[in-house]
Write an enzyme that holds these catalytic residues in place. Structure first.
Site, mmCIF file in Angstrom:
data_model
loop_
_atom_site.group_PDB
_atom_site.id
_atom_site.type_symbol
_atom_site.label_atom_id
_atom_site.label_comp_id
_atom_site.label_asym_id
_atom_site.label_seq_id
_atom_site.Cartn_x
_atom_site.Cartn_y
_atom_site.Cartn_z
ATOM 1 C CB SER A 140 21.418 -26.942 21.379
ATOM 2 O OG SER A 140 20.434 -26.986 20.378
ATOM 3 C CG ASP A 173 18.895 -29.239 17.583
ATOM 4 O OD1 ASP A 173 19.097 -30.454 17.725
ATOM 5 O OD2 ASP A 173 18.986 -28.414 18.519
ATOM 6 C CG PHE A 233 9.273 -27.406 20.349
ATOM 7 C CD1 PHE A 233 9.000 -26.374 19.456
ATOM 8 C CD2 PHE A 233 8.518 -28.574 20.288
ATOM 9 C CE1 PHE A 233 7.973 -26.506 18.521
ATOM 10 C CE2 PHE A 233 7.486 -28.714 19.358
ATOM 11 C CZ PHE A 233 7.217 -27.675 18.471
ATOM 12 N N GLY A 281 13.947 -25.523 25.371
ATOM 13 C CA GLY A 281 13.242 -24.942 26.507
ATOM 14 C C GLY A 281 12.252 -25.868 27.197
ATOM 15 C CG ASP A 328 19.557 -32.733 22.482
ATOM 16 O OD1 ASP A 328 19.426 -31.612 23.009
ATOM 17 O OD2 ASP A 328 19.376 -32.951 21.264
ATOM 18 N N GLY A 329 18.482 -32.072 25.975
ATOM 19 C CA GLY A 329 17.158 -31.568 26.319
ATOM 20 C C GLY A 329 16.965 -31.278 27.798
ATOM 21 C CB SER A 381 16.832 -22.466 26.719
ATOM 22 O OG SER A 381 16.597 -23.726 27.282
HETATM 23 C C1 DX5 Z 1 15.351 -30.557 20.926
HETATM 24 C C2 DX5 Z 1 16.750 -30.348 20.402
HETATM 25 C C3 DX5 Z 1 17.690 -29.849 21.433
HETATM 26 C C4 DX5 Z 1 17.317 -28.499 22.000
HETATM 27 C C5 DX5 Z 1 17.822 -28.437 23.401
HETATM 28 O O1 DX5 Z 1 14.629 -31.285 20.021
HETATM 29 O O2 DX5 Z 1 17.264 -31.565 19.890
HETATM 30 O O3 DX5 Z 1 19.029 -29.877 20.995
HETATM 31 O O4 DX5 Z 1 17.848 -27.442 21.246
HETATM 32 O O5 DX5 Z 1 17.399 -27.252 23.980
HETATM 33 P P1 DX5 Z 1 17.248 -27.104 25.556
HETATM 34 O O6 DX5 Z 1 18.635 -27.288 26.141
HETATM 35 O O7 DX5 Z 1 16.739 -25.717 25.731
HETATM 36 O O8 DX5 Z 1 16.315 -28.158 26.036
HETATM 37 ZN ZN ZN Z 2 19.355 -31.683 19.437
#
Ligand code: DX5
Ligand code: ZN
Length: 221
Positions: free
Chosen positions: A9, A36, A145, A147, A177-178, A200
């Site tokens: 991402s 995103d 977000f 992280g 996702d996340g 992240s």
């Molecule tokens: C959050 C996004 C994700 C995010 C994932 O709203 O949709 O795609 O970038 O990041 P990590 O893997 O760090 O949770």
């Molecule tokens: Zn996303």
């Protein structure tokens, strides 16, 4: 289709040298890029629009890109992103008044269509549109977000969704996702996901190649 797809991402990439950073993550073995789009309205954060996707395509980034729309309304954005080279366009059902129409619009532009479900959103809207979907993404954090920590109950939702896909007999990617990291990714695979969106855990690591290599070996063992 490969057994699984690793989708970095780019929200966690270095925006001061985005093209280079993405080139590095592709050389390190990314299968799909996750892009995103946040509007500070549907989600409490603001990110990037179609001009950035266009620049990346012009720069020579040619791998498939999944545009994750966290914005409202979306129909105009669908046309914008389709015209600059989105491969998948994925949206949250609550961001459009007419889910079927928005899916149709994505298809008319020749893109693949995805629906994204927040942690507390049920899958009920799939009943009458599942035949129009190429990818289902389950949010395992609240969108906005990178992280954040993975919400454990989503493992149950992943298994339920996998069953639903199998019963449908359609060829649909199941993405999560996340909050995915090297420690929890195996349980996410075992629950039934085949596409792993990671911000992240990849871009925050010192060596993308080593990280993706390690992820692949955890998934393959
Ligand atoms: C959050 C996004 C994700 C995010 C994932 O709203 O949709 O795609 O970038 O990041 P990590 O893997 O760090 O949770
Ligand atoms: Zn996303």
């Amino acid at each position: 289709m490969k057994h699984f797809l690793i989708a970095p991402s780019i929200l966690s990439a270095n925006f001061a040298k985005l093209g280079e950073d993405i080139t590095d993550v592709i050389s390190a073995g990314a299968d799909l890029l996750h892009f995103d789009v946040m509007d500070n309205h549907y989600v409490p954060n603001l990110s990037i629009g179609s001009m950035v996707l266009q620049s990346l395509r012009n720069y020579g980034i040619s791998i498939p890109i999944d545009v994750h729309l966290m914005a409202k309304p979306i129909d105009g954005l669908i046309s914008d992103f389709a015209s600059v080279g989105a491969t998948y366009i994925s949206f949250h059902p609550e961001t459009t008044k007419h889910i079927d129409r928005s899916l149709q619009l994505i298809k008319e532009h020749g893109c693949k269509a995805g629906l994204v479900f927040n942690p507390s959103t049920t899958l009920s809207c799939l009943e009458y549109v599942i035949h129009k979907i190429d990818m289902i993404t389950l949010m395992s954090v609240n969108p906005g977000f990178s992280g954040q920590s993975f919400i454990p109950i989503i493992l149950k939702k992943i298994s339920q969704t996998r069953k639903l896909i199998e019963n449908s007999n359609y060829n649909i990617n199941l993405a999560v996702d996340g909050g995915i990291n090297i420690k929890n990714i195996r349980s996410i695979l075992e629950a039934g996901a085949n596409t792993f969106i990671m911000g992240s855990a990849i871009f925050g690591s010192p060596n993308y190649y080593d990280t993706i290599h390690m992820i692949r070996s955890v998934l393959s063992n």
